[in-house]
Motif scaffolding. Sequence first.
Motif, PDB file in Angstrom:
ATOM      1  N   THR A 231       0.837  -1.197   0.000  1.00 25.79           N
ATOM      2  CA  THR A 231       0.000   0.000   0.000  1.00 25.79           C
ATOM      3  C   THR A 231       0.875   1.251   0.000  1.00 25.79           C
ATOM      4  O   THR A 231       0.586   2.223  -0.689  1.00 25.79           O
ATOM      5  CB  THR A 231      -0.902   0.021   1.263  1.00 25.79           C
ATOM      6  N   ARG A 232       1.946   1.197   0.758  1.00 23.09           N
ATOM      7  CA  ARG A 232       2.854   2.340   0.870  1.00 23.09           C
ATOM      8  C   ARG A 232       3.520   2.620  -0.488  1.00 23.09           C
ATOM      9  O   ARG A 232       3.559   3.748  -0.949  1.00 23.09           O
ATOM     10  CB  ARG A 232       3.931   2.026   1.920  1.00 23.09           C
ATOM     11  N   ILE A 233       3.969   1.551  -1.155  1.00 20.48           N
ATOM     12  CA  ILE A 233       4.638   1.749  -2.448  1.00 20.48           C
ATOM     13  C   ILE A 233       3.635   2.274  -3.465  1.00 20.48           C
ATOM     14  O   ILE A 233       3.885   3.216  -4.202  1.00 20.48           O
ATOM     15  CB  ILE A 233       5.255   0.425  -2.962  1.00 20.48           C
ATOM     16  N   GLU A 234       2.442   1.634  -3.486  1.00 18.42           N
ATOM     17  CA  GLU A 234       1.462   1.999  -4.513  1.00 18.42           C
ATOM     18  C   GLU A 234       0.884   3.388  -4.325  1.00 18.42           C
ATOM     19  O   GLU A 234       0.509   4.045  -5.277  1.00 18.42           O
ATOM     20  CB  GLU A 234       0.330   0.981  -4.528  1.00 18.42           C
ATOM     21  N   SER A 235       0.787   3.830  -3.077  1.00 14.79           N
ATOM     22  CA  SER A 235       0.190   5.149  -2.831  1.00 14.79           C
ATOM     23  C   SER A 235       1.118   6.247  -3.339  1.00 14.79           C
ATOM     24  O   SER A 235       0.708   7.390  -3.500  1.00 14.79           O
ATOM     25  CB  SER A 235      -0.063   5.338  -1.338  1.00 14.79           C
TER      26      SER A 235
ATOM     27  N   LYS B 137       7.984   7.739   1.952  1.00 14.51           N
ATOM     28  CA  LYS B 137       9.059   8.707   2.164  1.00 14.51           C
ATOM     29  C   LYS B 137      10.358   7.964   1.984  1.00 14.51           C
ATOM     30  O   LYS B 137      10.655   7.035   2.741  1.00 14.51           O
ATOM     31  CB  LYS B 137       8.964   9.261   3.592  1.00 14.51           C
ATOM     32  N   ARG B 138      11.126   8.306   0.957  1.00 22.98           N
ATOM     33  CA  ARG B 138      12.368   7.570   0.697  1.00 22.98           C
ATOM     34  C   ARG B 138      13.540   8.256   1.375  1.00 22.98           C
ATOM     35  O   ARG B 138      13.722   9.455   1.219  1.00 22.98           O
ATOM     36  CB  ARG B 138      12.663   7.527  -0.800  1.00 22.98           C
ATOM     37  N   ASN B 139      14.271   7.436   2.095  1.00 23.64           N
ATOM     38  CA  ASN B 139      15.471   7.978   2.701  1.00 23.64           C
ATOM     39  C   ASN B 139      16.646   7.465   1.873  1.00 23.64           C
ATOM     40  O   ASN B 139      17.214   6.408   2.153  1.00 23.64           O
ATOM     41  CB  ASN B 139      15.519   7.499   4.165  1.00 23.64           C
ATOM     42  N   MET B 140      16.983   8.181   0.811  1.00 27.67           N
ATOM     43  CA  MET B 140      18.021   7.708  -0.099  1.00 27.67           C
ATOM     44  C   MET B 140      19.398   7.919   0.524  1.00 27.67           C
ATOM     45  O   MET B 140      19.709   9.011   0.990  1.00 27.67           O
ATOM     46  CB  MET B 140      17.935   8.455  -1.436  1.00 27.67           C
ATOM     47  N   GLU B 141      20.156   6.850   0.533  1.00 30.64           N
ATOM     48  CA  GLU B 141      21.500   6.934   1.091  1.00 30.64           C
ATOM     49  C   GLU B 141      22.370   5.906   0.386  1.00 30.64           C
ATOM     50  O   GLU B 141      21.868   5.099  -0.396  1.00 30.64           O
ATOM     51  CB  GLU B 141      21.462   6.664   2.603  1.00 30.64           C
ATOM     52  N   SER B 142      23.624   5.932   0.671  1.00 34.08           N
ATOM     53  CA  SER B 142      24.500   4.929   0.092  1.00 34.08           C
ATOM     54  C   SER B 142      24.362   3.655   0.928  1.00 34.08           C
ATOM     55  O   SER B 142      24.639   3.660   2.127  1.00 34.08           O
ATOM     56  CB  SER B 142      25.932   5.457   0.121  1.00 34.08           C
ATOM     57  N   VAL B 143      23.876   2.589   0.285  1.00 34.90           N
ATOM     58  CA  VAL B 143      23.578   1.372   1.041  1.00 34.90           C
ATOM     59  C   VAL B 143      24.546   0.259   0.657  1.00 34.90           C
ATOM     60  O   VAL B 143      24.831   0.048  -0.524  1.00 34.90           O
ATOM     61  CB  VAL B 143      22.124   0.907   0.764  1.00 34.90           C
TER      62      VAL B 143
ATOM     63  N   VAL C 139      25.527  -5.876   0.244  1.00 42.55           N
ATOM     64  CA  VAL C 139      25.889  -7.173   0.818  1.00 42.55           C
ATOM     65  C   VAL C 139      25.379  -7.282   2.260  1.00 42.55           C
ATOM     66  O   VAL C 139      24.834  -8.308   2.667  1.00 42.55           O
ATOM     67  CB  VAL C 139      27.417  -7.398   0.747  1.00 42.55           C
ATOM     68  N   SER C 140      25.495  -6.171   3.000  1.00 47.26           N
ATOM     69  CA  SER C 140      25.049  -6.268   4.401  1.00 47.26           C
ATOM     70  C   SER C 140      23.528  -6.403   4.466  1.00 47.26           C
ATOM     71  O   SER C 140      22.997  -7.086   5.342  1.00 47.26           O
ATOM     72  CB  SER C 140      25.558  -5.090   5.227  1.00 47.26           C
ATOM     73  N   VAL C 141      22.837  -5.804   3.517  1.00 48.69           N
ATOM     74  CA  VAL C 141      21.372  -5.957   3.492  1.00 48.69           C
ATOM     75  C   VAL C 141      21.035  -7.423   3.194  1.00 48.69           C
ATOM     76  O   VAL C 141      20.142  -8.014   3.818  1.00 48.69           O
ATOM     77  CB  VAL C 141      20.735  -5.014   2.430  1.00 48.69           C
ATOM     78  N   ALA C 142      21.770  -8.019   2.253  1.00 46.47           N
ATOM     79  CA  ALA C 142      21.527  -9.429   1.911  1.00 46.47           C
ATOM     80  C   ALA C 142      21.835 -10.312   3.118  1.00 46.47           C
ATOM     81  O   ALA C 142      21.093 -11.249   3.433  1.00 46.47           O
ATOM     82  CB  ALA C 142      22.402  -9.837   0.734  1.00 46.47           C
ATOM     83  N   ARG C 143      22.920  -9.979   3.825  1.00 49.21           N
ATOM     84  CA  ARG C 143      23.320 -10.795   4.976  1.00 49.21           C
ATOM     85  C   ARG C 143      22.211 -10.760   6.046  1.00 49.21           C
ATOM     86  O   ARG C 143      21.860 -11.783   6.620  1.00 49.21           O
ATOM     87  CB  ARG C 143      24.625 -10.256   5.543  1.00 49.21           C
ATOM     88  N   GLU C 144      21.636  -9.572   6.249  1.00 45.40           N
ATOM     89  CA  GLU C 144      20.541  -9.481   7.229  1.00 45.40           C
ATOM     90  C   GLU C 144      19.342 -10.319   6.786  1.00 45.40           C
ATOM     91  O   GLU C 144      18.704 -10.991   7.592  1.00 45.40           O
ATOM     92  CB  GLU C 144      20.081  -8.024   7.362  1.00 45.40           C
ATOM     93  N   GLY C 145      19.056 -10.259   5.481  1.00 52.40           N
ATOM     94  CA  GLY C 145      17.942 -11.045   4.939  1.00 52.40           C
ATOM     95  C   GLY C 145      18.172 -12.530   5.154  1.00 52.40           C
ATOM     96  O   GLY C 145      17.250 -13.276   5.494  1.00 52.40           O
TER      97      GLY C 145
ATOM     98  N   SER D 252      15.458   0.275   3.574  1.00 52.36           N
ATOM     99  CA  SER D 252      14.355  -0.643   3.889  1.00 52.36           C
ATOM    100  C   SER D 252      13.723  -1.184   2.605  1.00 52.36           C
ATOM    101  O   SER D 252      13.250  -2.318   2.566  1.00 52.36           O
ATOM    102  CB  SER D 252      13.317   0.032   4.777  1.00 52.36           C
ATOM    103  N   GLU D 253      13.743  -0.386   1.535  1.00 56.58           N
ATOM    104  CA  GLU D 253      13.169  -0.886   0.279  1.00 56.58           C
ATOM    105  C   GLU D 253      14.078  -1.942  -0.354  1.00 56.58           C
ATOM    106  O   GLU D 253      13.602  -2.954  -0.866  1.00 56.58           O
ATOM    107  CB  GLU D 253      12.928   0.278  -0.684  1.00 56.58           C
ATOM    108  N   LEU D 254      15.381  -1.697  -0.303  1.00 56.87           N
ATOM    109  CA  LEU D 254      16.316  -2.683  -0.854  1.00 56.87           C
ATOM    110  C   LEU D 254      16.197  -3.981  -0.053  1.00 56.87           C
ATOM    111  O   LEU D 254      16.227  -5.087  -0.594  1.00 56.87           O
ATOM    112  CB  LEU D 254      17.740  -2.135  -0.771  1.00 56.87           C
TER     113      LEU D 254
END
Length: 394
Positions: free
Chosen positions: A214-218, A222-228, A231-237, A267-269
Motif C-alpha cells: 500500500t505504501r509503495i502503490e500510494s 518517504k524515501r530515505n536515499m542513502e548509500s547502502v 551485501v550487508s542488506v543481503a546478509r541481514e535477509g 528498507s526498500e532494498l
Amino acid sequence: MEEVRLKILVVDDELGMRVGVERALSDFCVNVDSVCCCVRFEVIQASSGEEAVEKIRADKPDIMLLDYKLGGMTGLELLEEIDVEYQNILTIMITAYASLETAVIAIKRGAYDFLAKPFTPGELKSVIKKSSEHIVVQRQALKLAEEKKQIRFQFISVLAHELKSPLGAVEGYLRIMSDRVLGEEIGAYEEIIGRSLYRIGMMRKQIMDLLDLTRIESGQAKRNMESVDVVSVAREGIEDVERQASERGICIELEFDGRVEMEADRSELSMILNNLITNAVKYNRDGGKVRVSICEREGRVMIEVEDTGIGIEQEQIGSIFDDFVRIKNENTKGISGSGLGLSIVKKLVDVYGGELSVASEVGKGTRFSVVLPKKAKVCDGNGQERDIKLVERV
Ligand code: ADP
C-alpha cells in the motif's frame, strides 16, 4: 487503440435530416487520446417522440439528437417522459432557433448541448465529438473508481481470509492452555506455544506485506536515499531465514564482489532481497541450496537469488508478479504466504528503474535476477577496488 462504438438516436420528423445525420456520421471517428480509444458511431432513427421512446427502451442509445419541435409529443415532453439522466443518454437538442429560453428549459430537463438548425456536417461532427469525448472520459472515470473499490475490497477480503485460519489456530492453542488440557506444568505447553508464536509471526508478515504494498502503490512512501551496502542488506535477509533454513537442512551461500554500494532506501532494498531470499528457502526442497549473489557491472548492481527448489511452470511465470497470486499445487500445499512478496519486489524494482527476470525449471530450481542502477562503486572494506570473488558460507 481500443475501439468504442456509440449508438446515436436521431429523433426528427424530417426524413432528410435523419438521413443527412446518418450519412455524415457513418465514417466519422473520434480519437480520444487521453483514454487511448477511437469512437465510431451507429445511427438509429425515430420520426416521432413515441417511436423514440420505444427505440430508447429497445436499443439503449448513448447519445440522442432530439428535434425540439416534433409532431405529437414535443422534444421537451420526450425528455420528461424518459428521464434522460436516469437512462444515461446524453441529449443534444436540435432547435430551429437558438433561444435562451428553450436552452434553459431543455438543460433543466437533462439536455447536454444544442445544435441550431440548419447546421453543417462540420458543426454536427463537432458537437458529436465533444459529447462522445465526455461519455468515454466519464465511463473511464467510473471504471477506475470501480476498480479502486474492487482492489480495496480484494485487499480487505484477502487479509481477512488469510488471517482467519492462523487466528483460529492460535485461539485453539490458547484454549488448550487456559483449560489446562496438558496439566499444570508450563513445560508441557512448549510445543503449542512455539506453534502459536510461528502463526503470529506469519500473520505479522502478511500484514506487513500489505502495508508495504500500500505504501509503495500510494506513491507516498518517504524515501530515505542513502548509500547502502547491498551485501550487508543481503546478509541481514539471510539471517532472518537462517533458523528456518537450517531446520530443513538448506544451505545458503552468499557470493559477492567486495563491497557493493548503491543509492537506495535501505528498507526498500531490504524488501527486495528479503522477499526473494525467503521464497528461495520456502519453495526449496529439504537439504537444498540457496545461492545469493551480488556484484556490480558497468554501473549497475546485479543481484541473483537462486534455489534448488520446486521450480515454477513456464505458463505460470507470467502471473507470479501480480498482486495476490499464489501458485496452488501439490508442491506448494502447506506453504503459507500472502501472494504479495513478488509483486512488492516488482513494484520496487520498477521504482528504481531496474530490471527483474526469472528463469525456472520444475523440480530443479528457480533463479531471480535483479539489475538496479547504482551510483556507488565496488570496493572492499579498505575502500580499494576488488575483483576477487568471495564465497561466504552461512
Ligand atoms: P507468496 O507469499 O505466496 O510466497 P509471492 O508473491 O512471493 O507470494 O510469490 C508468488 C508465488 O510464486 C508463490 O505463491 C509461489 O508459488 C511462486 N514462487 C515464488 N518464489 C518462488 C521460488 N523461489 N520457487 C518456486 N516458486 C516460487
